[in-house]
Design a protein around this motif. Structure first.
Motif, PDB file in Angstrom:
ATOM      1  N   PHE B 238       0.685  -1.127  -0.041  1.00  0.00           N
ATOM      2  CA  PHE B 238       0.082   0.020  -0.076  1.00  0.00           C
ATOM      3  C   PHE B 238       0.953   1.168  -0.148  1.00  0.00           C
ATOM      4  O   PHE B 238       0.718   2.235  -0.876  1.00  0.00           O
ATOM      5  CB  PHE B 238      -0.983  -0.123   1.394  1.00  0.00           C
ATOM      6  N   LYS B 241       2.615   1.793  -3.410  1.00  0.00           N
ATOM      7  CA  LYS B 241       1.788   2.100  -4.484  1.00  0.00           C
ATOM      8  C   LYS B 241       1.581   3.584  -3.981  1.00  0.00           C
ATOM      9  O   LYS B 241       1.614   4.611  -5.158  1.00  0.00           O
ATOM     10  CB  LYS B 241       0.383   1.468  -4.223  1.00  0.00           C
ATOM     11  N   THR B 279      -7.877  -0.746  -1.766  1.00  0.00           N
ATOM     12  CA  THR B 279      -6.813   0.461  -2.252  1.00  0.00           C
ATOM     13  C   THR B 279      -7.334   1.555  -1.719  1.00  0.00           C
ATOM     14  O   THR B 279      -6.735   2.693  -2.145  1.00  0.00           O
ATOM     15  CB  THR B 279      -6.935   0.554  -3.697  1.00  0.00           C
ATOM     16  N   ASP B 280      -8.260   1.597  -0.560  1.00  0.00           N
ATOM     17  CA  ASP B 280      -8.418   2.956   0.143  1.00  0.00           C
ATOM     18  C   ASP B 280      -8.554   2.562   1.730  1.00  0.00           C
ATOM     19  O   ASP B 280      -8.973   1.570   1.980  1.00  0.00           O
ATOM     20  CB  ASP B 280      -9.123   3.927  -0.827  1.00  0.00           C
ATOM     21  N   GLN B 281      -8.497   3.626   2.062  1.00  0.00           N
ATOM     22  CA  GLN B 281      -8.565   3.580   3.867  1.00  0.00           C
ATOM     23  C   GLN B 281      -9.914   3.034   4.190  1.00  0.00           C
ATOM     24  O   GLN B 281      -9.932   2.313   5.268  1.00  0.00           O
ATOM     25  CB  GLN B 281      -8.484   5.070   4.375  1.00  0.00           C
ATOM     26  N   VAL B 284     -10.126  -0.706   4.012  1.00  0.00           N
ATOM     27  CA  VAL B 284      -8.868  -1.483   4.691  1.00  0.00           C
ATOM     28  C   VAL B 284      -9.552  -1.425   6.077  1.00  0.00           C
ATOM     29  O   VAL B 284      -9.546  -2.452   6.835  1.00  0.00           O
ATOM     30  CB  VAL B 284      -7.526  -0.547   4.837  1.00  0.00           C
TER      31      VAL B 284
END
Lengths: 338, 306
Positions: B238, B241, B279-281, B284
């Motif tokens: 993460f 990227k 791919t984002d908060q 996650v």
């Protein structure tokens, strides 16, 4: 990248054990310091209390601060605390997690010092020898002395060689009494600390496990991101320097063509790869802007698929014509045949 | 993958032995603490009992709590106990198994402390010297009752001026030490017989349940470790990227197109796969919350995807 991955995984999995190791070493160092320290009670009425309590309380404070100083994560915490918000929100839970884990580790060495001091007994004996209950432990039938005299006599209890109050109260009786109290306090202190540690550790899974997992993940993420950013910048700087120097030499050799009629040597094939790594940043002003922007406005935690973002760029304009980075100099070569 | 397999085999085989090692170290630490502790009985009537029994019982409590704190399995057991049920049923036998194995290991160091204390004898002599019957000992039989308490309380202090070379003191001391050592050896014998019987007779009762409980408790341990490893791997990718995208967006902003985009080729695809579409908060966070609130069922025969 494989080598970096291995190193990061090693640090990640071992960072906690590394910090635990430092903690343990500091605790051992504090016991060693205590046994190497030459305790010298002044045996004077008011100085005893100051000396005894000072030795009991000042070194733990120093060890606590040292525990913070030796912890690498303190700068990370400060950075995360002070950074401008930018596009990435700040999560106070993450900051609290980082601070708590550092504080817990820093508390171990001071707690060890205080326990060892109390269990040994010399500090409390020195500090409180003037408060021994003479009526119950000593001779009630001793000729009356003034209060000040009694204080002075009692203050000499820790110094056996100069003690002159054996008729008032036996030295061994007083020392045993004070040491018993000191050791009881020491064991109670250790019990209290252990109970607190146990409660902190066992209540967490009962109440806030999801929040804990989140905070732990993001605090590790912040650490890894910082390290990767440093690595990427270092790589970038290396490529920058390499291309810069190559261009310098190219410029020099172009100059020399005119003087010596040598063909300029072909640039090595791997310039392209190094130049690619520059990622389009090729001068100081731009690099400074990149670094400033990294601090002021961190990117949001949202990875796009490999399409370029359109919010700020000039991508709408299409491909501007490519300029070669080094302006080619026109040179004329003169051949003279003599 | 090979490296992961080696690591997991190491954890599997060594989880129990790591905990046994910690248990043994704690017992040794307890003994060392006892020998380096400067036992000094106060030799005063009421204080003796408190001091003697305190030294005998408070450090074992501390050692017990330390044994619980240092044992990783205790956290796992609490998590398993308190987690919401979700898609995965909770097996009480597993929790009971984990609890009993934790307790057994945590009890070793306190028992060692108590046995060492009793075999040494100083604590009991300090605590019970004032409770002795003075008639039994010649030197104390003819003393007034007020004084006899004071004298008996001074028995543990050999160097006291009243007690130096006092034969009755030695008699009381020997008597109490004899009782103390007898108690110590008896406790040791009883505990060892109990441990022997428990281990010998256990296969006669519920062996199948025991095997299952042990398997699933190991499983929970390994699953937790793999989850943490995977989170580390994920956060590393993460971050990678994120930083590359950051540099790329900077480049877009400053409009430099002299050099082409770095094509990572196979590397990018493999990393996309490993990010597993997260791919984002918010994704996650949702992943972590879902992991806690709804653990997936223990069934990997059908294709599961998140």
């Amino acid at each position: 990248m494989d080598k970096f991955r291995m190193i990061f995984q090693f640090f990640q999995s071992n960072q906690e054990s590394f910090m635990n190791g430092i903690c343990g070493i500091m605790a051992l160092a504090s016991t060693q310091m205590y046994s190497a320290f030459d305790f010298n009670c002044p045996c004077l009425p008011r100085y005893n209390l100051a000396y005894g309590l000072g030795i009991l309380l000042v070194p733990p404070f120093i060890l606590f601060l040292l525990g913070f100083v030796l912890n690498n994560n303190i700068s990370m915490l400060a950075e995360e605390w002070r950074r401008p918000q930018g596009q990435r929100g700040k999560d106070p839970a993450v900051l609290r997690y980082m601070f708590c884990s550092m504080a817990q580790r820093a508390m171990i060495a001071p707690a060890v010092w205080v326990s060892v001091t109390l269990l040994d007994g010399k500090c409390i004996t020195c500090a409180f020898c003037t408060s021994v209950p003479v009526e119950t432990l000593g001779n009630g039938s001793h000729p009356r002395l003034s209060q000040g005299e009694i204080q002075r006599v009692l203050a000499r209890i820790p110094c056996k060689e100069i003690y002159n109050g054996q008729e008032l109260i036996a030295n061994e009786v007083a020392v045993r009494y004070l040491r018993c109290i000191s050791q009881a306090l020491g064991w109670c202190f250790v019990l209290l600390m252990t109970t607190l540690a146990f409660l902190v550790r066992s209540l967490r899974p009962c109440f806030s496990q999801a929040a804990f997992l989140k905070s732990r993940y993001w605090s590790h993420y912040i650490d890894i991101e910082r390290k990767l950013f440093d690595e990427t910048c270092a790589e970038h700087a290396r490529s920058f320097a390499k291309v810069c120097i190559q261009q310098f030499f190219e410029g020099m050799s172009t100059d020399l063509v005119a003087a010596r009629c040598h063909l300029p040597r072909k640039a090595p094939v791997d310039t392209g790869e190094a130049a690619e790594k520059l990622l389009g940043i090729t001068d100081r002003g731009t690099m400074n802007m990149v670094l400033k922007s990294w601090h002021r406005c961190k990117p949001p935690l949202h990875l796009h698929p490999p399409a370029p973002p359109t919010e700020n760029g000039w991508a709408g304009e299409g491909q501007p014509p490519t300029h070669p980075s080094v302006p080619r100099r026109e040179t004329a070569a003169y051949y003279s045949s003599v | 993958m090979d490296r992961f397999r080696m690591i997991f085999q190491y954890f599997q085989s060594n989880s129990e032995s790591v905990m046994n090692g910690i248990c043994g170290l704690l017992a040794l630490a307890g003994v060392k603490m006892y020998t380096s502790f400067d036992f000094s009985c106060p030799c005063l009537p009421q204080y003796n009992v408190a001091y003697g029994l305190g030294i005998m019982f408070i450090p074992p409590i501390i050692l017990f709590l330390c044994g619980l704190i240092l044992n990783r399995q205790s956290l796992l057991m609490l998590e398993e106990w308190r987690r919401p049920q979700g898609c995965r049923k909770k097996d009480q036998a597993v929790i009971r198994y984990m609890c009993s194995s934790i307790m057994q290991r945590a009890m070793v160091a306190p028992v060692v402390w108590i046995v060492v204390t009793l075999l040494d004898g100083k604590c009991l002599i300090c605590a019970f010297s004032s409770s002795m019957d003075p008639e039994k000992f010649v030197g104390f039989a003819n003393v007034s009752s007020v004084q006899v308490q004071q004298l008996l309380a001074k028995v543990p202090c050999k160097d006291d001026e009243l007690m130096r070379n006092n034969l009755s003191r030695q008699a009381v001391s020997r008597y109490l030490r004899c009782w103390s050592q007898a108690l110590g050896w008896s406790i040791l014998l009883i505990l060892i017989i109990a441990a022997f019987l428990a281990r010998w007779l256990r296969p006669c009762f519920n062996q199948a349940t025991l095997l299952q409980a042990r398997h699933w408790s190991n499983y929970i341990d390994i699953e937790q470790k793999i989850f943490e490893e995977t989170c580390c791997e994920h956060s590393r990718l993460f971050a990678h990227k994120c930083i590359l995208h950051f540099f790329e967006s900077m480049r877009q902003e400053i409009k430099l197109h002299s050099f082409s985009l770095p094509r990572e080729g196979e590397g990018a695809e493999r990393e996309e796969d490993l990010l597993r579409g997260i791919t984002d908060q918010d994704q996650v966070d949702k992943l972590l919350k879902t992991w806690y609130y709804e653990k997936p069922p223990l069934n990997v025969s059908q294709a599961t995807h998140r």
